[in-house]
Every structure is written in structure tokens, then in C-alpha cells.
Design a protein around this motif. Sequence first.
Motif, PDB file in Angstrom:
ATOM      1  N   THR A  90       2.317  77.782 -38.117  1.00  0.00           N
ATOM      2  CA  THR A  90       1.661  76.754 -38.910  1.00  0.00           C
ATOM      3  C   THR A  90       2.552  76.350 -40.085  1.00  0.00           C
ATOM      4  O   THR A  90       3.577  76.988 -40.370  1.00  0.00           O
ATOM      5  CB  THR A  90       0.323  77.257 -39.457  1.00  0.00           C
ATOM      6  OG1 THR A  90       0.583  78.281 -40.440  1.00  0.00           O
ATOM      7  CG2 THR A  90      -0.550  77.838 -38.340  1.00  0.00           C
ATOM      8  N   ASP A  93       2.925  79.171 -42.486  1.00  0.00           N
ATOM      9  CA  ASP A  93       3.908  80.172 -42.055  1.00  0.00           C
ATOM     10  C   ASP A  93       5.329  79.703 -42.359  1.00  0.00           C
ATOM     11  O   ASP A  93       6.133  80.449 -42.936  1.00  0.00           O
ATOM     12  CB  ASP A  93       3.791  80.430 -40.548  1.00  0.00           C
ATOM     13  CG  ASP A  93       2.381  80.792 -40.107  1.00  0.00           C
ATOM     14  OD1 ASP A  93       1.671  81.457 -40.888  1.00  0.00           O
ATOM     15  OD2 ASP A  93       1.996  80.398 -38.986  1.00  0.00           O
ATOM     16  N   THR A 137      -4.105  84.420 -45.364  1.00  0.00           N
ATOM     17  CA  THR A 137      -4.266  84.501 -43.907  1.00  0.00           C
ATOM     18  C   THR A 137      -5.151  85.662 -43.465  1.00  0.00           C
ATOM     19  O   THR A 137      -5.744  85.611 -42.382  1.00  0.00           O
ATOM     20  CB  THR A 137      -2.893  84.643 -43.232  1.00  0.00           C
ATOM     21  OG1 THR A 137      -2.192  85.776 -43.795  1.00  0.00           O
ATOM     22  CG2 THR A 137      -2.053  83.384 -43.455  1.00  0.00           C
ATOM     23  N   ARG A 152       0.216  86.056 -35.583  1.00  0.00           N
ATOM     24  CA  ARG A 152       1.114  85.062 -36.186  1.00  0.00           C
ATOM     25  C   ARG A 152       1.380  85.395 -37.655  1.00  0.00           C
ATOM     26  O   ARG A 152       2.520  85.311 -38.126  1.00  0.00           O
ATOM     27  CB  ARG A 152       0.504  83.671 -36.059  1.00  0.00           C
ATOM     28  CG  ARG A 152       1.408  82.561 -36.572  1.00  0.00           C
ATOM     29  CD  ARG A 152       0.870  81.194 -36.191  1.00  0.00           C
ATOM     30  NE  ARG A 152      -0.452  80.960 -36.743  1.00  0.00           N
ATOM     31  CZ  ARG A 152      -1.561  80.808 -36.016  1.00  0.00           C
ATOM     32  NH1 ARG A 152      -1.505  80.893 -34.704  1.00  0.00           N
ATOM     33  NH2 ARG A 152      -2.717  80.587 -36.606  1.00  0.00           N
TER      34      ARG A 152
END
Length: 253
Positions: A90, A93, A137, A152
Motif C-alpha cells: 500500500t 507501506d 497497521t 504485509r
Amino acid sequence: FMNIESQKISGSRNWAIWARDFLTRYDPDPLRYYLTVNMPETKDTDWDWDDFYHRNNDELVATWGNLANRVLSFAFKHWEGVVPQPGELTALDTDLLRTIDEGFKTVGDELDAVHLRAALSEAMRLASEVNKYLDTTAPWQAVKTDKLAAGRAIYTALRAIDSLKILFAPFLPFSSDQLHAFLGYDGSLFGRQYTQSISDDLGEHTVLRYDHSNATGCWQPSQLSAGKQLRQPQPLFRKLEEKIVAEERARLG
């Protein structure tokens, strides 16, 4: 100059921190860390045992050590000891990885200028950014409902930690090398130090040598890949008890 507990260092009065004595009770990286963050670059500073205790626990352990240990331990538990497959990253990230990668320039520039305190402060700031990312996250909760999203986040954090290992290595070589092994790499970040006897016009001397031929560390961002086998992690640093402040002050003088 660096003073100790607001007094000038004096070996004859035993008003000093003796390195070999220190290392009988503490690891070397906390010493290196505190000397760097507290070094007298532009003005006198003071070694204060209460400050040492808090910086060890609140910065070295809480900000950096716990970050590395909890992410590695979580990956080891939930992904069978390998780096998770992240799927498509994303924007959050990639923004974090870009921020960490920029540290090789920002920390490197401070090192080139011999601004060691600023270089270490910048590396610690970047570690704080990874902690903020994990707060957002929350892979610890996501793993229960969305393991791909959790993986992830852990993959991204592991990449960041792998880079931070290098950024911290000039200051914290022992724990950085230990972390290098936990991340599944073989060999040492560093080369080999050894002594050698040489002779010249002044006589025979023992000199310190360094062989970098087997060093595996490079000043570059992480290339950690999904599926890489990790090793069982252990805490990088030891949390100190408050009682050490009074104990160490009693040893002075």
C-alpha cells in the motif's frame, strides 16, 4: 569535556567510569550508545547514572530493541519463521520504506560531517517512524481477521528493521551483528580485527589490524525478500532496574 555526576573525572579519586569494570555488569552497546548521545561535541556534558538508566530503558530498549524483537518474534510465531509474502504494498507501506531508505542519506551526511550525536538521533527517529507505522497497521490484531494484511505490515517492518540494522551499526555494532543473524543472514556485518607484531626503526610494536574481506554489511537499503528463513530472535538489549543508579553512584569516589 565530559564530567561524571557534575564533577570532573579523576582517576586518582576513583571518580571515573572504568570501561573494563563497566563491561562486567553491562553490555558494550549501551555504553557506546550513551557515550554517543551524551558526547561533548560543542559543550561540556555530564555522565549521570540516572540519565544512563533512563536512556537505556526508554530509548535503546523501548524504541529500538523492542521494535526489532517483537516484529521478529511475531513473524517467527505466525509465519513459521520466514518473511511473510506481502502481496501488493500500500501507499502507507511504500511511504515508510522510502522514509527509511532516505536515512542512508540523512544519517550518512551526519556521519560524513562527524556529527555523531545527530547521526544517532536521526537513526533513532527513523526507528520511531516504524513504531508509528505498526501502531497504525496493528498487525497484532489484524492477524486474527486478515492475515494477508498483517503479513504485509510485518514484511514492511522487517524490511525497515533490516535497513535500520545498518544505520545503527556504526554505533551499536554488537547488537546490529546479532540482529543480522536473526534476520537469517550468514556471516558478520563486519570484518576481522587482529593484532600483529611489526618492526621498524623505533623497535618492535604490536599494532591493531582490520581485515574487511569477509564483511557482509553494506551501506545500502534492505533487499530482504519474502520467504527468507529467519532465526529464533532474542532481546537485543537488557532492561535495567532502577536500583543500579544508587549502586553505581556508591561505587564512585
